[in-house]
Design a protein around this motif. Structure first.
Motif, PDB file in Angstrom:
ATOM      1  N   SER A   9       0.775  -1.084   0.145  1.00 56.63           N
ATOM      2  CA  SER A   9       0.039  -0.096  -0.064  1.00 56.63           C
ATOM      3  C   SER A   9       0.717   1.138   0.004  1.00 56.63           C
ATOM      4  CB  SER A   9      -0.920   0.141   1.072  1.00 56.63           C
ATOM      5  OG  SER A   9      -0.180  -0.182   2.378  1.00 56.63           O
ATOM      6  N   ALA A  10       2.068   1.241  -0.262  1.00 57.89           N
ATOM      7  CA  ALA A  10       3.077   2.265  -0.380  1.00 57.89           C
ATOM      8  C   ALA A  10       2.805   3.316  -1.471  1.00 57.89           C
ATOM      9  CB  ALA A  10       4.574   2.074  -0.473  1.00 57.89           C
ATOM     10  N   THR A  11       2.580   4.543  -0.843  1.00 52.33           N
ATOM     11  CA  THR A  11       2.504   5.727  -2.008  1.00 52.33           C
ATOM     12  C   THR A  11       3.916   6.391  -2.383  1.00 52.33           C
ATOM     13  OG1 THR A  11       0.318   6.246  -0.788  1.00 52.33           O
ATOM     14  CG2 THR A  11       1.437   7.809  -2.240  1.00 52.33           C
ATOM     15  N   TRP A  12       4.146   6.111  -3.725  1.00 54.81           N
ATOM     16  CA  TRP A  12       5.540   6.565  -4.059  1.00 54.81           C
ATOM     17  C   TRP A  12       5.589   8.131  -4.421  1.00 54.81           C
ATOM     18  CZ3 TRP A  12       9.518   3.487  -3.115  1.00 54.81           C
ATOM     19  CH2 TRP A  12       9.095   2.257  -2.758  1.00 54.81           C
ATOM     20  N   ASN A  24      16.113   9.335 -14.855  1.00 54.78           N
ATOM     21  CA  ASN A  24      17.029   9.432 -13.696  1.00 54.78           C
ATOM     22  C   ASN A  24      16.101   9.840 -12.579  1.00 54.78           C
ATOM     23  OD1 ASN A  24      16.713  11.980 -14.696  1.00 54.78           O
ATOM     24  ND2 ASN A  24      18.931  12.442 -14.386  1.00 54.78           N
ATOM     25  N   CYS A  25      15.103   9.117 -12.442  1.00 61.14           N
ATOM     26  CA  CYS A  25      13.996   9.397 -11.281  1.00 61.14           C
ATOM     27  C   CYS A  25      14.119   8.552  -9.900  1.00 61.14           C
ATOM     28  CB  CYS A  25      12.596   9.704 -11.923  1.00 61.14           C
ATOM     29  SG  CYS A  25      12.682  11.048 -12.828  1.00 61.14           S
ATOM     30  N   LEU A  26      14.220   9.160  -8.907  1.00 61.62           N
ATOM     31  CA  LEU A  26      14.263   8.317  -7.706  1.00 61.62           C
ATOM     32  C   LEU A  26      12.670   8.457  -7.172  1.00 61.62           C
ATOM     33  CD1 LEU A  26      16.329   6.695  -5.774  1.00 61.62           C
ATOM     34  CD2 LEU A  26      16.444   9.031  -4.606  1.00 61.62           C
ATOM     35  N   GLU A  27      12.439   7.532  -6.297  1.00 57.60           N
ATOM     36  CA  GLU A  27      11.052   7.365  -5.962  1.00 57.60           C
ATOM     37  C   GLU A  27      11.151   6.956  -4.280  1.00 57.60           C
ATOM     38  OE1 GLU A  27       7.568   7.006  -9.163  1.00 57.60           O
ATOM     39  OE2 GLU A  27       8.334   5.326  -8.347  1.00 57.60           O
ATOM     40  N   VAL A  28      10.523   7.675  -3.368  1.00 56.83           N
ATOM     41  CA  VAL A  28      10.648   7.213  -2.015  1.00 56.83           C
ATOM     42  C   VAL A  28       8.975   7.199  -1.775  1.00 56.83           C
ATOM     43  CG1 VAL A  28      12.843   8.208  -1.545  1.00 56.83           C
ATOM     44  CG2 VAL A  28      10.601   9.648  -1.088  1.00 56.83           C
ATOM     45  N   ALA A  29       8.961   6.408  -0.793  1.00 56.80           N
ATOM     46  CA  ALA A  29       7.703   6.085   0.027  1.00 56.80           C
ATOM     47  C   ALA A  29       7.750   6.339   1.408  1.00 56.80           C
ATOM     48  CB  ALA A  29       6.994   4.640   0.017  1.00 56.80           C
ATOM     49  N   GLY A  30       6.903   7.190   1.836  1.00 58.10           N
ATOM     50  CA  GLY A  30       6.750   7.750   3.589  1.00 58.10           C
ATOM     51  C   GLY A  30       6.172   6.761   4.164  1.00 58.10           C
ATOM     52  N   GLY A  31       5.910   7.195   5.515  1.00 57.29           N
ATOM     53  CA  GLY A  31       5.127   6.577   6.291  1.00 57.29           C
ATOM     54  C   GLY A  31       5.352   5.081   6.871  1.00 57.29           C
ATOM     55  N   VAL A  36      13.150   4.256   5.088  1.00 55.19           N
ATOM     56  CA  VAL A  36      12.631   4.930   3.817  1.00 55.19           C
ATOM     57  C   VAL A  36      12.787   3.854   2.797  1.00 55.19           C
ATOM     58  CG1 VAL A  36      12.768   7.000   2.411  1.00 55.19           C
ATOM     59  CG2 VAL A  36      13.102   7.194   4.609  1.00 55.19           C
ATOM     60  N   PRO A  37      11.659   3.499   1.974  1.00 56.01           N
ATOM     61  CA  PRO A  37      12.130   2.723   0.868  1.00 56.01           C
ATOM     62  C   PRO A  37      12.175   3.577  -0.419  1.00 56.01           C
ATOM     63  CG  PRO A  37       9.919   2.240   2.189  1.00 56.01           C
ATOM     64  CD  PRO A  37      10.306   3.630   2.892  1.00 56.01           C
ATOM     65  N   VAL A  38      13.150   3.149  -0.922  1.00 55.49           N
ATOM     66  CA  VAL A  38      13.486   3.848  -2.217  1.00 55.49           C
ATOM     67  C   VAL A  38      13.521   2.811  -3.321  1.00 55.49           C
ATOM     68  CG1 VAL A  38      15.403   5.158  -3.257  1.00 55.49           C
ATOM     69  CG2 VAL A  38      15.179   5.044  -0.696  1.00 55.49           C
ATOM     70  N   ARG A  39      12.979   3.452  -4.519  1.00 62.42           N
ATOM     71  CA  ARG A  39      13.005   2.777  -5.875  1.00 62.42           C
ATOM     72  C   ARG A  39      13.557   3.547  -7.176  1.00 62.42           C
ATOM     73  NH1 ARG A  39       6.683   1.407  -6.862  1.00 62.42           N
ATOM     74  NH2 ARG A  39       6.261   3.355  -7.700  1.00 62.42           N
ATOM     75  N   ASP A  40      13.697   2.898  -8.220  1.00 66.84           N
ATOM     76  CA  ASP A  40      14.050   3.484  -9.713  1.00 66.84           C
ATOM     77  C   ASP A  40      12.549   3.456 -10.199  1.00 66.84           C
ATOM     78  OD1 ASP A  40      14.462   4.095 -11.964  1.00 66.84           O
ATOM     79  OD2 ASP A  40      16.260   2.650 -12.250  1.00 66.84           O
ATOM     80  N   SER A  41      12.011   4.844 -10.391  1.00 69.50           N
ATOM     81  CA  SER A  41      10.934   4.974 -11.051  1.00 69.50           C
ATOM     82  C   SER A  41      10.654   4.448 -12.625  1.00 69.50           C
ATOM     83  CB  SER A  41      10.548   6.638 -11.072  1.00 69.50           C
ATOM     84  OG  SER A  41      11.581   6.974 -12.064  1.00 69.50           O
ATOM     85  N   LYS A  42      11.848   4.104 -13.090  1.00 73.61           N
ATOM     86  CA  LYS A  42      11.869   3.352 -14.674  1.00 73.61           C
ATOM     87  C   LYS A  42      11.591   1.919 -14.495  1.00 73.61           C
ATOM     88  CE  LYS A  42      16.059   4.256 -15.643  1.00 73.61           C
ATOM     89  NZ  LYS A  42      16.429   4.689 -14.326  1.00 73.61           N
ATOM     90  N   ASN A  43      11.532   1.317 -13.178  1.00 76.27           N
ATOM     91  CA  ASN A  43      11.411   0.015 -12.881  1.00 76.27           C
ATOM     92  C   ASN A  43      10.624  -0.141 -11.466  1.00 76.27           C
ATOM     93  OD1 ASN A  43      11.733  -2.720 -12.878  1.00 76.27           O
ATOM     94  ND2 ASN A  43      13.784  -2.977 -12.504  1.00 76.27           N
ATOM     95  N   PRO A  44       9.301   0.320 -11.453  1.00 71.70           N
ATOM     96  CA  PRO A  44       8.434   0.201 -10.284  1.00 71.70           C
ATOM     97  C   PRO A  44       8.277  -1.270  -9.724  1.00 71.70           C
ATOM     98  CG  PRO A  44       7.265   0.932 -12.190  1.00 71.70           C
ATOM     99  CD  PRO A  44       8.524   0.948 -12.683  1.00 71.70           C
ATOM    100  N   ALA A  45       8.455  -2.216 -10.537  1.00 72.05           N
ATOM    101  CA  ALA A  45       8.143  -3.551 -10.069  1.00 72.05           C
ATOM    102  C   ALA A  45       9.738  -4.049  -9.638  1.00 72.05           C
ATOM    103  CB  ALA A  45       7.545  -4.381 -11.014  1.00 72.05           C
ATOM    104  N   ALA A  55      20.228   7.440   7.854  1.00 70.99           N
ATOM    105  CA  ALA A  55      20.935   7.357   6.668  1.00 70.99           C
ATOM    106  C   ALA A  55      20.495   8.150   5.655  1.00 70.99           C
ATOM    107  CB  ALA A  55      21.249   5.791   6.419  1.00 70.99           C
ATOM    108  N   TRP A  56      19.276   8.144   5.587  1.00 71.73           N
ATOM    109  CA  TRP A  56      18.362   8.926   4.597  1.00 71.73           C
ATOM    110  C   TRP A  56      18.505  10.360   4.841  1.00 71.73           C
ATOM    111  CZ3 TRP A  56      17.148   8.209  -0.269  1.00 71.73           C
ATOM    112  CH2 TRP A  56      16.140   9.271  -0.861  1.00 71.73           C
ATOM    113  N   THR A  57      18.324  10.729   5.981  1.00 74.72           N
ATOM    114  CA  THR A  57      18.498  12.026   6.375  1.00 74.72           C
ATOM    115  C   THR A  57      19.996  12.545   6.206  1.00 74.72           C
ATOM    116  OG1 THR A  57      16.724  12.242   8.359  1.00 74.72           O
ATOM    117  CG2 THR A  57      18.275  13.680   8.424  1.00 74.72           C
ATOM    118  N   ALA A  58      21.011  11.723   6.546  1.00 72.45           N
ATOM    119  CA  ALA A  58      22.308  12.293   6.163  1.00 72.45           C
ATOM    120  C   ALA A  58      22.377  12.619   4.679  1.00 72.45           C
ATOM    121  CB  ALA A  58      23.427  11.246   6.767  1.00 72.45           C
ATOM    122  N   PHE A  59      21.840  11.481   3.914  1.00 72.74           N
ATOM    123  CA  PHE A  59      22.123  11.496   2.332  1.00 72.74           C
ATOM    124  C   PHE A  59      21.569  13.048   2.022  1.00 72.74           C
ATOM    125  CE2 PHE A  59      19.728  10.575  -1.693  1.00 72.74           C
ATOM    126  CZ  PHE A  59      20.917  10.540  -2.259  1.00 72.74           C
TER     127      PHE A  59
END
Length: 68
Positions: A9-12, A24-31, A36-45, A55-59
């Motif tokens: 049920s993640a909202t990206w 070159n798009c990065l997607e993240v899901a909050g909540g 923090v889940p991170v994926r490549d928007s070109k390959n959502p599956a 680590a995400w905050t530092a990045f």
């Protein structure tokens, strides 16, 4: 211990630092607690990286500092 969140049920959301180009798009899901889940928007599956919140905050901090 399984630390992988259920992403069914993640909202990206695309990163505001992506330049809008199609390759070159990065997607993240909050909540999710502590991660923090991170994926490549070109390959959502495709694979998802699960990054610890600290680590995400530092990045993000370093990206913002570099963009200035």
């Amino acid at each position: 211990m399984n630390r992988t969140p259920d992403l069914a049920s993640a909202t990206w959301h695309k990163s505001s630092y992506s330049d809008g180009g199609p390759n070159n798009c990065l997607e993240v899901a909050g909540g999710f607690a502590d991660v923090v889940p991170v994926r490549d928007s070109k390959n959502p599956a495709g694979p998802v990286l699960i990054v610890a919140n600290h680590a995400w905050t530092a990045f993000v901090h370093d990206v913002r500092r570099t963009k200035q």
